[in-house]
Design a protein around this motif. Structure first.
Motif, mmCIF file in Angstrom:
data_model
loop_
_atom_site.group_PDB
_atom_site.id
_atom_site.type_symbol
_atom_site.label_atom_id
_atom_site.label_comp_id
_atom_site.label_asym_id
_atom_site.label_seq_id
_atom_site.Cartn_x
_atom_site.Cartn_y
_atom_site.Cartn_z
ATOM 1 N N ALA A 168 11.051 -1.330 7.030
ATOM 2 C CA ALA A 168 10.005 -0.461 6.499
ATOM 3 C C ALA A 168 10.495 0.302 5.277
ATOM 4 O O ALA A 168 9.798 0.385 4.249
ATOM 5 N N GLY A 169 11.708 0.855 5.370
ATOM 6 C CA GLY A 169 12.222 1.652 4.268
ATOM 7 C C GLY A 169 12.511 0.844 3.024
ATOM 8 O O GLY A 169 12.349 1.347 1.904
ATOM 9 N N ALA A 170 12.936 -0.413 3.204
ATOM 10 C CA ALA A 170 13.249 -1.244 2.046
ATOM 11 C C ALA A 170 12.004 -1.867 1.432
ATOM 12 O O ALA A 170 11.924 -2.025 0.209
ATOM 13 N N THR A 171 11.032 -2.239 2.275
ATOM 14 C CA THR A 171 9.861 -2.947 1.760
ATOM 15 C C THR A 171 8.749 -2.027 1.280
ATOM 16 O O THR A 171 7.983 -2.400 0.387
ATOM 17 N N ALA A 172 8.643 -0.821 1.842
ATOM 18 C CA ALA A 172 7.555 0.079 1.433
ATOM 19 C C ALA A 172 7.611 0.377 -0.068
ATOM 20 O O ALA A 172 6.583 0.244 -0.760
ATOM 21 N N ARG A 176 4.793 -0.931 -2.901
ATOM 22 C CA ARG A 176 4.157 0.046 -3.806
ATOM 23 C C ARG A 176 4.370 -0.344 -5.265
ATOM 24 O O ARG A 176 3.421 -0.338 -6.063
ATOM 25 N N ASP A 177 5.599 -0.685 -5.628
ATOM 26 C CA ASP A 177 5.902 -0.983 -7.026
ATOM 27 C C ASP A 177 5.322 -2.320 -7.473
ATOM 28 O O ASP A 177 4.953 -2.478 -8.643
ATOM 29 N N GLY A 181 0.640 1.838 -9.016
ATOM 30 C CA GLY A 181 -0.347 2.913 -8.941
ATOM 31 C C GLY A 181 -0.713 3.302 -7.523
ATOM 32 O O GLY A 181 -0.010 3.028 -6.553
ATOM 33 N N ARG A 182 -1.879 3.918 -7.400
ATOM 34 C CA ARG A 182 -2.344 4.344 -6.082
ATOM 35 C C ARG A 182 -2.719 3.164 -5.199
ATOM 36 O O ARG A 182 -2.627 3.245 -3.968
ATOM 37 N N ASP A 183 -3.132 2.046 -5.812
ATOM 38 C CA ASP A 183 -3.409 0.850 -5.010
ATOM 39 C C ASP A 183 -2.139 0.371 -4.303
ATOM 40 O O ASP A 183 -2.200 -0.166 -3.195
ATOM 41 N N GLY A 184 -0.995 0.567 -4.957
ATOM 42 C CA GLY A 184 0.262 0.190 -4.325
ATOM 43 C C GLY A 184 0.504 0.966 -3.054
ATOM 44 O O GLY A 184 0.961 0.411 -2.040
#
Length: 444
Positions: A168-172, A176-177, A181-184
């Motif tokens: 979770a920490g590596a993929t979140a 996002r990137d 933006g906010r869609d990420g």
């Protein structure tokens, strides 16, 4: 009132894995908001660091009040599936849906309205999490009465927890990137919600054959029960140790994105930091379990804490040393973190079970309610304290994440990620030194 009657025999591997899979849900929810929510508020919604810290803290503060109540309710639940398992499914799936909503705020045209959206959604998450986490943590005290078997059970739980934190920490941040933006953030929220749901269903199904013994709630009101639990010397000292360390961990989690982007000048470094943090935990959790079997849980917890503090202190060189040194320091933190999860989680059911044997009354739900309330408080205070450190360093919020930070803000980021967590971890050891339960008393 009779205490839980749990087996001393080794639990089947399927039950250990099934129980441990609940850490997929707790790991994702415990990690991603601590990692992503503060940057989302300050660098995407443009909310000031102090206000963002309050938004992150308030729902967790609500959990501190709610968790003991959730424990008492689960103690009194009567269901053919056991008193704890129904709550895993009910609350866990609610948590999954509410988590996706946190990052799904539409363009409301007002920072106040968008901040309110996040606050309300996070409050719903915190409420659902209380009714999932408290019964989940209460289960080991009723599944086995063996001092060593609880350590083996926690080994599976912490190994799965470590894997989930890394996943979770590596993929979140990557999700996002990649979207941008906010869609990420919105896409990331949905993916993490699905991961939480997988853990919820896995723990519910995986514990269907787990022994639960006879579970009867202790007499008296919740206030009476809390008063009794507060007098439990060993539980109290273990709890304070763990809460202070949760505060230290919360500071480090909140600082990862800021350290990567503002100090190391690389968004991708956030993923590397997480792999360095959790990778050692994946490999060394069984090692810590074996160490605990040789030297005892308390001494193992002490050594793990010292390693975690040493790694955090080394990260203070982040502004001047090569990035590789920071990654090495984070890896050292991960080595200690693995033990700092295995041992207290195995010591908690010991304290609850000893109380049940002494009194003939089951208060496992109240014990774990107080425990998770303390853990929640520590993890909630972590981002709040880190946000305060940012504010003292004159951190500049923005809506696009491109604000140029002054040197004072960069120094604040490093100190909040390194020396502050190191000092807190060392402080916690005073209470650990006062813990007295060992195998002879637990297995008596």
């Amino acid at each position: 009132m009779s205490a839980p009657v749990a087996t001393t025999a080794a639990l089947p591997r399927a039950v250990r894995i099934g129980y441990g899979s609940g850490s997929v849900a707790t790991g994702a929810f415990g990690t991603v908001p601590g990692l992503m929510l503060l940057p989302y508020l300050t660098d995407s919604l443009g909310i000031t660091a102090i206000v963002a810290g309050v938004i992150v803290f308030l729902p967790k503060a609500w959990d501190v009040i709610l968790n003991p109540i959730a424990g008492r309710i689960s103690d009194r639940t009567v269901d053919p599936r056991g008193p704890r398992r129904p709550w895993l499914l009910r609350a866990g799936l609610t948590l999954s849906v509410a988590f996706a909503v946190i990052f799904a705020a539409p363009e409301l045209g007002s920072k106040v309205a968008e901040a309110a959206w996040v606050l309300v959604a996070f409050l719903a998450c915190a409420t659902a999490y209380a009714f999932f986490q408290v019964p989940y943590v209460a289960m080991p005290a009723e599944m086995t009465s063996s001092y060593d078997e609880r350590t083996r059970l926690m080994t599976w739980r912490v190994a799965i927890l470590a894997f989930t934190i890394m996943l979770a920490g590596a993929t979140a941040p990557v999700i996002r990137d990649a979207v941008g933006g906010r869609d990420g953030y919105r896409v990331m929220g949905v993916v993490m919600a699905l991961i939480i749901a997988i853990g919820v269903v896995g723990s519910y199904r995986g514990t269907r054959h787990a022994p639960v013994g006879s579970v009867e709630a202790g007499p008296g009101s919740l206030r009476d029960q809390l008063r009794i639990v507060a007098t439990a010397h060993d539980f109290r000292n273990l709890l304070i140790t763990f809460v202070i360390q949760a505060l230290a961990t919360g500071c480090m989690l909140a600082g990862v994105a800021y350290l990567a982007e503002d100090v190391l000048d690389s968004k991708g470094a956030a993923t590397v930091l997480f792999v360095c943090f959790v990778g050692p935990a994946l490999l060394l959790t069984p090692v810590w379990s074996a160490i605990g079997g040789r030297i005892g849980k308390k001494r193992g917890y002490l050594y793990a804490s010292l390693i975690l503090a040493a790694g955090a202190a080394l990260a203070a060189l982040a502004q001047s040393a090569p990035a590789a040194v920071v990654f090495l320091a984070t890896g050292l933190v991960g080595v200690g973190y693995a033990g700092c999860q295995v041992f207290p989680m195995a010591m908690l059911p010991d304290a609850a079970a000893v109380d049940a044997r002494r009194t003939g009354t089951n208060r496992a739900g109240v014990y774990t309610g107080v425990w998770t309330a303390g853990e929640t408080l520590g993890l909630a205070l972590g981002p709040g304290v880190f946000a305060l450190v940012l504010a003292l360093g004159d951190y500049r919020s923005s809506t696009d994440g491109d604000a140029v930070q002054p040197d004072s803000a960069l120094t604040a980021i490093v100190l909040g990620f390194s020396l502050l967590p190191a000092a807190l971890t060392l402080l916690s050891l005073w209470w650990l030194s006062r813990y007295t339960l060992d195998a002879s008393e637990v297995d008596a």
